[in-house]
Design a protein around this motif. Structure first.
Motif, PDB file in Angstrom:
ATOM      1  N   GLY A  33      51.012  43.007  47.305  1.00 48.79           N
ATOM      2  CA  GLY A  33      50.490  44.064  48.172  1.00 48.79           C
ATOM      3  C   GLY A  33      49.122  43.707  48.728  1.00 48.79           C
ATOM      4  O   GLY A  33      48.843  43.915  49.913  1.00 48.79           O
ATOM      5  N   ARG A  34      48.282  43.125  47.885  1.00 49.12           N
ATOM      6  CA  ARG A  34      46.947  42.710  48.338  1.00 49.12           C
ATOM      7  C   ARG A  34      47.042  41.580  49.357  1.00 49.12           C
ATOM      8  O   ARG A  34      46.232  41.505  50.278  1.00 49.12           O
ATOM      9  CB  ARG A  34      46.073  42.281  47.152  1.00 49.12           C
ATOM     10  CG  ARG A  34      45.524  43.454  46.329  1.00 49.12           C
ATOM     11  CD  ARG A  34      44.186  43.100  45.671  1.00 49.12           C
ATOM     12  NE  ARG A  34      43.197  42.737  46.672  1.00 49.12           N
ATOM     13  CZ  ARG A  34      42.533  41.580  46.705  1.00 49.12           C
ATOM     14  NH1 ARG A  34      42.719  40.676  45.788  1.00 49.12           N
ATOM     15  NH2 ARG A  34      41.646  41.351  47.649  1.00 49.12           N
ATOM     16  N   MET A  35      48.019  40.679  49.180  1.00 43.77           N
ATOM     17  CA  MET A  35      48.200  39.593  50.168  1.00 43.77           C
ATOM     18  C   MET A  35      48.486  40.180  51.550  1.00 43.77           C
ATOM     19  O   MET A  35      47.926  39.726  52.554  1.00 43.77           O
ATOM     20  CB  MET A  35      49.359  38.678  49.758  1.00 43.77           C
ATOM     21  CG  MET A  35      49.041  37.765  48.582  1.00 43.77           C
ATOM     22  SD  MET A  35      50.523  36.930  47.967  1.00 43.77           S
ATOM     23  CE  MET A  35      50.904  35.842  49.347  1.00 43.77           C
ATOM     24  N   VAL A  36      49.327  41.206  51.598  1.00 43.70           N
ATOM     25  CA  VAL A  36      49.645  41.844  52.883  1.00 43.70           C
ATOM     26  C   VAL A  36      48.398  42.551  53.433  1.00 43.70           C
ATOM     27  O   VAL A  36      48.120  42.496  54.635  1.00 43.70           O
ATOM     28  CB  VAL A  36      50.828  42.828  52.734  1.00 43.70           C
ATOM     29  CG1 VAL A  36      51.070  43.591  54.028  1.00 43.70           C
ATOM     30  CG2 VAL A  36      52.086  42.081  52.311  1.00 43.70           C
ATOM     31  N   PHE A  37      47.629  43.169  52.546  1.00 39.98           N
ATOM     32  CA  PHE A  37      46.422  43.873  53.010  1.00 39.98           C
ATOM     33  C   PHE A  37      45.396  42.879  53.561  1.00 39.98           C
ATOM     34  O   PHE A  37      44.794  43.123  54.619  1.00 39.98           O
ATOM     35  CB  PHE A  37      45.811  44.708  51.877  1.00 39.98           C
ATOM     36  CG  PHE A  37      44.768  45.664  52.367  1.00 39.98           C
ATOM     37  CD1 PHE A  37      45.126  46.850  52.992  1.00 39.98           C
ATOM     38  CD2 PHE A  37      43.416  45.366  52.233  1.00 39.98           C
ATOM     39  CE1 PHE A  37      44.160  47.720  53.466  1.00 39.98           C
ATOM     40  CE2 PHE A  37      42.446  46.231  52.715  1.00 39.98           C
ATOM     41  CZ  PHE A  37      42.817  47.422  53.329  1.00 39.98           C
ATOM     42  N   VAL A  38      45.203  41.759  52.877  1.00 44.15           N
ATOM     43  CA  VAL A  38      44.281  40.716  53.375  1.00 44.15           C
ATOM     44  C   VAL A  38      44.783  40.195  54.721  1.00 44.15           C
ATOM     45  O   VAL A  38      43.995  40.004  55.658  1.00 44.15           O
ATOM     46  CB  VAL A  38      44.119  39.581  52.345  1.00 44.15           C
ATOM     47  CG1 VAL A  38      43.434  38.371  52.968  1.00 44.15           C
ATOM     48  CG2 VAL A  38      43.333  40.068  51.127  1.00 44.15           C
ATOM     49  N   ALA A  39      46.097  40.006  54.832  1.00 46.78           N
ATOM     50  CA  ALA A  39      46.671  39.544  56.103  1.00 46.78           C
ATOM     51  C   ALA A  39      46.349  40.531  57.221  1.00 46.78           C
ATOM     52  O   ALA A  39      45.938  40.139  58.322  1.00 46.78           O
ATOM     53  CB  ALA A  39      48.179  39.373  55.964  1.00 46.78           C
ATOM     54  N   LYS A  40      46.502  41.800  56.944  1.00 50.32           N
ATOM     55  CA  LYS A  40      46.193  42.847  57.926  1.00 50.32           C
ATOM     56  C   LYS A  40      44.710  42.815  58.334  1.00 50.32           C
ATOM     57  O   LYS A  40      44.382  42.898  59.522  1.00 50.32           O
ATOM     58  CB  LYS A  40      46.568  44.210  57.329  1.00 50.32           C
ATOM     59  CG  LYS A  40      46.143  45.421  58.106  1.00 50.32           C
ATOM     60  CD  LYS A  40      45.011  46.116  57.401  1.00 50.32           C
ATOM     61  CE  LYS A  40      44.657  47.424  58.126  1.00 50.32           C
ATOM     62  NZ  LYS A  40      43.429  48.020  57.568  1.00 50.32           N
TER      63      LYS A  40
END
Ligand code: 5GP
Ligand code: ZN
Length: 113
Positions: free
Chosen positions: A61-68
């Motif tokens: 989930g954090r990987m997606v948030f960092v990507a965003k």
């Protein structure tokens, strides 16, 4: 460990790193397929998305948030982008260290090949 992304995380191999925290590193793809092509990887060596455990859910989930957040930083949030996660042979995965691709700066086609 003989893993190219682990070596980028440790600094053994150079890369244009654009984000680093305790859990996640992001850098530019060496062979960009779009004007913006980023790779978001966990510091923890996880081979594929099929290898994540219950305790890795927040990390992904954090990987997606960092990507965003990086999309905002790169100025592609408004125009749009593609996030891609390739898994194993049929997914076309080449590097067996979990990563999310962010591609942007041009219109993408669908369906993929
Ligand atoms: P996959 O096919 O595994 O989803 O994607 C692996 C990606 O890693 C490819 O887009 C490839 O260009 C990128 N890549 C492979 N080796 C290196 C490297 O040494 N440095 C960087 N920055 N990217 C790499
Ligand atoms: Zn690794």
């Amino acid at each position: 460990m003989d893993c190219i992304f682990c070596k980028i995380i440790s600094g053994e191999i150079p890369a244009e790193i654009i984000h680093r925290d305790d859990e996640i590193v992001a850098f530019r793809d060496i062979n960009p397929e779009a004007p913006v092509h980023l790779l978001i990887v966990p510091v923890k060596h996880i081979e594929t998305i099929t290898d994540i455990d219950t305790e890795d859910q927040n990390l992904v989930g954090r990987m997606v948030f960092v990507a965003k957040q990086l999309c905002e930083q790169e100025g592609i949030s408004e125009s749009g982008f593609r996030m891609v996660l390739n898994c194993r042979e049929h997914g076309g995965q080449e590097v067996y260290h979990l990563h999310i691709h962010v591609l942007g700066g041009r219109a993408m086609r669908w369906p993929p090949g």
